[in-house]
Design a protein around this motif. Structure first.
Motif, PDB file in Angstrom:
ATOM      1  N   THR A  68      -9.227   2.298   9.996  1.00 50.17           N
ATOM      2  CA  THR A  68      -8.719   0.912   9.485  1.00 50.17           C
ATOM      3  C   THR A  68      -7.347   0.839  10.383  1.00 50.17           C
ATOM      4  OG1 THR A  68      -8.587   1.823   7.741  1.00 50.17           O
ATOM      5  CG2 THR A  68      -6.923  -0.005   8.519  1.00 50.17           C
ATOM      6  N   LEU A  69      -6.703   2.298  11.585  1.00 53.46           N
ATOM      7  CA  LEU A  69      -5.649   1.230  12.720  1.00 53.46           C
ATOM      8  C   LEU A  69      -6.537   0.585  13.752  1.00 53.46           C
ATOM      9  CD1 LEU A  69      -3.310   5.009  12.727  1.00 53.46           C
ATOM     10  CD2 LEU A  69      -2.457   1.822  12.206  1.00 53.46           C
ATOM     11  N   ALA A  70      -7.966   1.559  14.130  1.00 52.31           N
ATOM     12  CA  ALA A  70      -8.255   1.075  14.767  1.00 52.31           C
ATOM     13  C   ALA A  70      -8.210  -0.148  15.339  1.00 52.31           C
ATOM     14  CB  ALA A  70      -9.651   1.677  15.210  1.00 52.31           C
ATOM     15  N   VAL A  71      -9.063  -0.890  13.853  1.00 51.62           N
ATOM     16  CA  VAL A  71      -8.900  -2.205  13.899  1.00 51.62           C
ATOM     17  C   VAL A  71      -7.836  -3.238  14.018  1.00 51.62           C
ATOM     18  CG1 VAL A  71      -9.669  -4.293  12.315  1.00 51.62           C
ATOM     19  CG2 VAL A  71     -11.281  -2.001  12.299  1.00 51.62           C
ATOM     20  N   VAL A  72      -6.577  -2.755  13.231  1.00 49.64           N
ATOM     21  CA  VAL A  72      -5.618  -3.843  12.880  1.00 49.64           C
ATOM     22  C   VAL A  72      -4.661  -3.715  14.135  1.00 49.64           C
ATOM     23  CG1 VAL A  72      -3.181  -3.240  11.888  1.00 49.64           C
ATOM     24  CG2 VAL A  72      -5.168  -2.663  10.370  1.00 49.64           C
ATOM     25  N   VAL A  73      -4.545  -2.439  15.072  1.00 46.97           N
ATOM     26  CA  VAL A  73      -3.759  -2.331  16.216  1.00 46.97           C
ATOM     27  C   VAL A  73      -4.354  -3.455  17.191  1.00 46.97           C
ATOM     28  CG1 VAL A  73      -2.164  -1.309  17.874  1.00 46.97           C
ATOM     29  CG2 VAL A  73      -3.110  -0.614  15.767  1.00 46.97           C
ATOM     30  N   PRO A  74      -5.666  -3.997  18.031  1.00 44.72           N
ATOM     31  CA  PRO A  74      -5.587  -4.827  18.553  1.00 44.72           C
ATOM     32  C   PRO A  74      -5.755  -5.809  17.511  1.00 44.72           C
ATOM     33  CG  PRO A  74      -7.591  -2.913  18.243  1.00 44.72           C
ATOM     34  CD  PRO A  74      -6.239  -2.476  17.637  1.00 44.72           C
ATOM     35  N   LEU A  75      -6.259  -6.109  17.093  1.00 46.32           N
ATOM     36  CA  LEU A  75      -6.706  -7.790  15.993  1.00 46.32           C
ATOM     37  C   LEU A  75      -5.440  -7.944  15.583  1.00 46.32           C
ATOM     38  CD1 LEU A  75      -8.800  -7.324  13.594  1.00 46.32           C
ATOM     39  CD2 LEU A  75      -8.790  -9.097  15.369  1.00 46.32           C
ATOM     40  N   ALA A  76      -3.797  -7.204  15.628  1.00 49.48           N
ATOM     41  CA  ALA A  76      -1.917  -7.724  14.828  1.00 49.48           C
ATOM     42  C   ALA A  76      -2.136  -7.908  16.470  1.00 49.48           C
ATOM     43  CB  ALA A  76      -1.919  -6.851  14.109  1.00 49.48           C
ATOM     44  N   VAL A  77      -2.446  -7.574  17.593  1.00 44.51           N
ATOM     45  CA  VAL A  77      -1.969  -7.642  18.824  1.00 44.51           C
ATOM     46  C   VAL A  77      -2.630  -9.123  18.924  1.00 44.51           C
ATOM     47  CG1 VAL A  77      -1.053  -6.948  20.740  1.00 44.51           C
ATOM     48  CG2 VAL A  77      -0.997  -5.469  19.035  1.00 44.51           C
ATOM     49  N   LEU A  78      -3.438  -9.703  19.025  1.00 43.08           N
ATOM     50  CA  LEU A  78      -4.104 -10.310  20.148  1.00 43.08           C
ATOM     51  C   LEU A  78      -3.827 -11.159  19.522  1.00 43.08           C
ATOM     52  CD1 LEU A  78      -7.747  -9.186  21.213  1.00 43.08           C
ATOM     53  CD2 LEU A  78      -5.793  -9.369  21.858  1.00 43.08           C
TER      54      LEU A  78
ATOM     55  N   MET B 107      -2.209  -5.813   6.552  1.00 35.06           N
ATOM     56  CA  MET B 107      -1.378  -5.114   8.285  1.00 35.06           C
ATOM     57  C   MET B 107      -1.622  -5.688   9.089  1.00 35.06           C
ATOM     58  SD  MET B 107      -2.302  -1.061   7.117  1.00 35.06           S
ATOM     59  CE  MET B 107      -1.773  -0.390   8.551  1.00 35.06           C
ATOM     60  N   ILE B 108      -3.323  -6.181   8.891  1.00 36.64           N
ATOM     61  CA  ILE B 108      -3.171  -7.626  10.132  1.00 36.64           C
ATOM     62  C   ILE B 108      -1.788  -8.412  10.179  1.00 36.64           C
ATOM     63  CG2 ILE B 108      -4.103  -9.160  11.078  1.00 36.64           C
ATOM     64  CD1 ILE B 108      -6.531  -7.249  10.531  1.00 36.64           C
ATOM     65  N   CYS B 109      -1.907  -9.040   8.353  1.00 34.46           N
ATOM     66  CA  CYS B 109      -0.999  -9.627   8.159  1.00 34.46           C
ATOM     67  C   CYS B 109       0.462  -9.765   9.168  1.00 34.46           C
ATOM     68  CB  CYS B 109      -0.840 -10.609   7.115  1.00 34.46           C
ATOM     69  SG  CYS B 109      -3.050 -10.766   5.900  1.00 34.46           S
ATOM     70  N   LEU B 110       1.084  -8.668   7.865  1.00 31.37           N
ATOM     71  CA  LEU B 110       2.206  -8.316   8.185  1.00 31.37           C
ATOM     72  C   LEU B 110       2.174  -7.627   9.995  1.00 31.37           C
ATOM     73  CD1 LEU B 110       2.878  -6.201   5.609  1.00 31.37           C
ATOM     74  CD2 LEU B 110       4.105  -7.733   5.749  1.00 31.37           C
ATOM     75  N   LEU B 111       1.712  -7.012  10.755  1.00 34.36           N
ATOM     76  CA  LEU B 111       1.954  -6.381  12.080  1.00 34.36           C
ATOM     77  C   LEU B 111       1.614  -8.428  12.903  1.00 34.36           C
ATOM     78  CD1 LEU B 111       0.524  -3.321  12.838  1.00 34.36           C
ATOM     79  CD2 LEU B 111       2.595  -3.761  13.118  1.00 34.36           C
TER      80      LEU B 111
END
Lengths: 315, 519
Positions: free
Chosen positions: A105-115, A192-196
């Motif tokens: 989940t983290l591996a998906v969330v971090v790059p996607l949210a940052v991009l 998580m992606i939304c919030l980040l």
């Protein structure tokens, strides 16, 4: 910085101690104990009393708690009232899948949210920004379990594209059928992606408006260097601090999808233990989950501190 | 002690009623299901993997056939082991490892003739294995062997093997029901070489491949099974909660789901990939009145209450229409059930007359219930409304659900009661004798006890049936059981599955997987 970390760790220790007391108190408020549950409704009071004695549940609550807590200090999480084996075994048998879920989940969330955050923050008010904003705000309003049920009903049961549950899944199946991960990870990641991404976007917008960026631009710093060297590290801080906070979402979300998709992880073990009134197991698992959440948030704080040392004042 | 060790079976009932409120007013669920699933006259086909889903118990799950407690345990041990005798859909004993049996004239010595059967280790079944099994069940050090109470009637010291294929069991008191007792929870025959529960040595149609409590169970076909063996190659018995069972079935991840809710049954009616297999009226729901307390020590009062219940409405609302109305006796459809006693119908005028005669009109009574089983509070509330039609005021009070079944014995003059699937003699023994630990209706009569003891010791089946029928009639006429409904037992299978019988829980054909096959 080391002082900061130590201070946080000490605080975490106090929090964990309070948490174990709270969990113990709450589980003792549950009606019935392990002896009641195992003996079922037709057992005579004598049978229940015999089992209670055998399980050591006739001892005073305080004694049971201090025994368990003493064990924890020496690294012993206690003994399950159900299996008679160490709670550590229950943990070892279930933690792998939960950790895997959290990691993917983290591996998906971090790059996607940052991009997403950067893309929408670069053109504040642009078409992309507005689209991303509407979608993330809408998704953020949907609770995890509702999203999970909707996705299962649509993508699994109606369209048959993705597996509906993890029923009967072993570790080997995961490698052969990565599709199993899509829905559970998607559900936890969505919020998580939304919030980040909102925070990264906000960081971008603030920094891009800052005087030092305008000044750097004036000085002719190339756009690329400006973005990578000056904008991003500063813009990332709110995002990473948010990451520390969404650690709770990660833990909570993983626990929820475990229930919805019948994933045999820590949450499932925890629910089983609560149902069986297996207090040592409940306490042990709750302690480890809480410790993991605390460490995760500490790690995120330390990273953001490292990126922008001035955040130290925030402690 | 009762065979009703099965908390999870009760939970299912609970689920059934949970859907009830949501479905209230929608009438009965889908028609056309029920009866044996399978249809078609095709020859059974061998092969394939069969995945069956049950409510799990985490670390509580066991494959020790003498410590089995949960429905998922029973399904797993049924695959690995056989009993001497099992129970038919009407709770009558049917031969399994014992091909036949006979007793002496006073039913104190029973001789069982064993079949030629092989254990998974290749050795033949002998009388020693049977005696070893009983010895293991009755081991006083084992506190979790649930058949202990029921089988304590066995006198092991006087029991023995006779020749190579007969075992003679001596009893400490007469019991014409002894064969049926051998078909209940925790009675499987293990090999005399069985030591470690993790390494089962049984005669069952499947041989264990792997087991982890709370996780998975995989078994493969045992080709030398005495009963012809299974059709499917591999059997998985897995745990999943009710929602996950439904999703996995509909999503093609499982072939069988045990204990489905009426809500799921309704969904399934619109989905061609799954089919509901419903065993009609398998268990029981009642409101109990304590006959040893005022005002229910007067049979006229209990009768008035029984006449006030609108049973059709209760079944429709509380059970979502998934059940049949009850006639104030346990065991509808089971062996010894007196079908000739007319169905009690609602008669408010007659009830009112009786209440008037006994001075009960305009009195306020309270019913002590809880959400220990879903449907309890709903049934109590609905009944209170129905009783109001005759000018009776009933207050519904709810207590703690975890300890309800013990509390109910001491609290309140009226309460909620339900029972899982068991034989009628077992029910009478557990619920309606002076000595019964769970005598929910406070029914304590010396003459009833004596008549029960006589029936139980009567070897002539016709006569025994007549005696049990009389006991049931007494309960129907004077007892404190307002048994208003018998919920259906709902299982579901995927559309490829054949050979699943509609059978009540705790019977041979319930959760039985050696006769299933995949089309």
């Amino acid at each position: 910085m080391r002082g900061y970390a130590l201070q946080r760790l000490a605080l975490g220790g106090v929090q964990l101690a309070l948490l174990t007391v709270l969990v113990f108190l709450l589980t003792s408020l549950l009606p019935g104990d392990a002896a009641d549950v195992r003996n079922d409704e037709d057992a005579t009071p004598e049978q229940v009393a015999a089992l209670r004695e055998q399980l050591g549940l006739d001892r005073p609550a305080l004694e049971r708690f201090t025994d368990w807590a003493g064990g924890v200090l020496t690294g012993d999480l206690g003994t399950s009232l159900v299996s008679g084996g160490p709670v550590l075994d229950v943990l070892a048998g279930s933690a792998g899948i939960t950790l895997l879920l959290a990691a993917v989940t983290l591996a998906v969330v971090v790059p996607l949210a940052v991009l997403l955050g950067i893309a929408s923050g670069l053109r504040e008010g642009g078409r992309l920004d507005r689209a991303v904003t509407s979608v993330t705000l809408a998704l953020n309003a949907v609770p995890d379990f509702v999203l999970a049920l909707l996705l299962v009903a649509g993508l699994s049961l109606r369209l048959g594209w993705l597996p509906a549950t993890w029923v009967g899944v072993g570790a080997a199946d995961l490698i052969a059928r990565p599709a199993l991960l899509v829905l559970p990870v998607g559900v936890v990641a969505a919020r998580m992606i939304c919030l980040l991404s909102r925070q990264v976007r906000a960081g971008m917008v603030t920094v891009l408006r800052a005087g030092y960026v305008t000044q750097a631009r004036r000085l002719g710093v190339p756009r690329r260097t400006l973005l990578l060297r000056h904008v991003l590290p500063n813009a990332a801080v709110p995002g990473i601090q948010e990451l520390a906070r969404v650690g709770d979402n990660l833990v909570g979300g993983v626990l929820i999808v475990e229930a919805v998709f019948a994933i045999p992880g820590v949450a499932t073990a925890l629910v089983d233990a609560v149902e069986a009134r297996d207090v040592p197991t409940v306490q042990g698992l709750a302690l480890v989950v809480a410790a993991a959440a605390l460490l995760f948030s500490l790690a995120a704080d330390l990273v953001s501190h490292r990126l922008v040392p001035r955040t130290e004042v925030l402690r | 002690m009762s065979i009703l060790r099965n908390r999870r079976d009760f939970l299912a009932l609970t689920g059934a009623a949970a859907g009830a409120l949501a479905l209230a007013g929608c009438g009965g669920g889908g028609s056309g299901d029920g009866g044996a699933a399978g249809g078609g006259k095709a020859e059974p086909r061998r092969g394939g993997r069969f995945r069956a889903l049950f409510t799990g118990g985490g670390e509580l799950e066991t494959i020790d056939p003498h410590a089995e407690a949960l429905a998922i345990d029973m399904a797993r041990t049924k695959a690995l082991f056989d009993r001497l005798v099992d129970l038919d859909a009407d709770m009558a004993p049917v031969p399994r490892l014992a091909a036949k049996w006979e007793s002496n004239a006073d039913a104190t010595v029973w001789r069982f003739t064993l079949r030629e059967a092989l254990f998974h280790d290749g050795k033949k079944l002998t009388p020693e294995d049977v005696l070893f099994s009983f010895g293991r069940i009755l081991d006083p050090k084992a506190t979790d062997h649930f058949a202990q109470g029921m089988l304590s009637v066995i006198d092991l010291k006087k029991s023995r093997g006779v020749g190579g294929n007969t075992v003679e069991i001596a009893l400490s008191r007469p019991s014409a029901e002894f064969p049926a007792l051998l078909g209940t929870l925790g009675t499987a025959v293990v090999s005399a070489r069985y030591r470690d529960p993790a390494r089962p040595v049984g005669t069952g149609a499947f041989r264990l491949k792997s087991f982890r409590a709370g996780r998975s169970f995989v078994a493969e076909r045992f080709d030398d099974h005495w009963d012809g063996g299974a059709y499917v190659d591999e059997l998985h018995i897995l745990s999943a909660d009710a929602d996950a069972r439904g999703n996995a079935l509909r999503g093609g991840q499982a072939e069988y789901g045990y204990e489905m809710t009426p809500t799921f049954a309704r969904t399934a009616a619109a989905d061609t990939s799954v089919r509901i297999v419903a065993a009609k009226g398998s268990t029981a729901h009642a409101i109990v009145m304590k006959c040893d307390q005022e005002p229910f020590d007067d049979p006229d009062v209990t009768l008035a209450f029984k006449l006030l219940a609108d049973r059709e409405k209760l079944v429709e609302v509380v059970l979502a229409g998934r059940g049949v109305v009850g006639n104030d006796m346990f065991g509808k459809g089971y062996q010894y059930y007196p079908e000739d006693i007319p169905q009690r119908k609602r008669d408010v005028a007659e009830a009112r007359a009786l209440l008037k005669k006994t001075g009960m009109l305009n009195r306020t009574l309270s019913i002590y219930t809880s959400s220990a089983a879903t449907g309890f509070v709903e049934a109590a509330t609905l009944f209170a409304e129905q009783a109001a039609d005759a000018g009776l005021r009933i207050k519904v009070t709810t207590g703690s659900s975890e300890t309800y079944f013990k509390d109910q014995l001491t609290k309140g003059v009226m309460g909620s009661h339900r029972s899982g699937a068991m034989s009628i003699p077992t029910y009478l023994n557990d619920r309606l004798l002076t000595t019964s630990a769970f005598n929910a209706s406070g029914w304590r009569r010396k003459d009833f006890d004596a008549a029960f003891a006589k029936a139980r010791a009567t070897t002539d089946e016709g006569e025994r049936t007549r005696l049990y029928g009389q006991l049931q009639r007494t309960v129907h006429d004077e007892g404190g059981l307002l048994m208003w409904g018998h919920p259906d037992w709902l299982n579901a299978v995927s559309s490829r599955v054949r050979g699943v019988e509609a059978a009540p829980p705790n019977t041979l054909d319930s959760a039985r997987f050696d006769k299933v096959w995949l089309a």
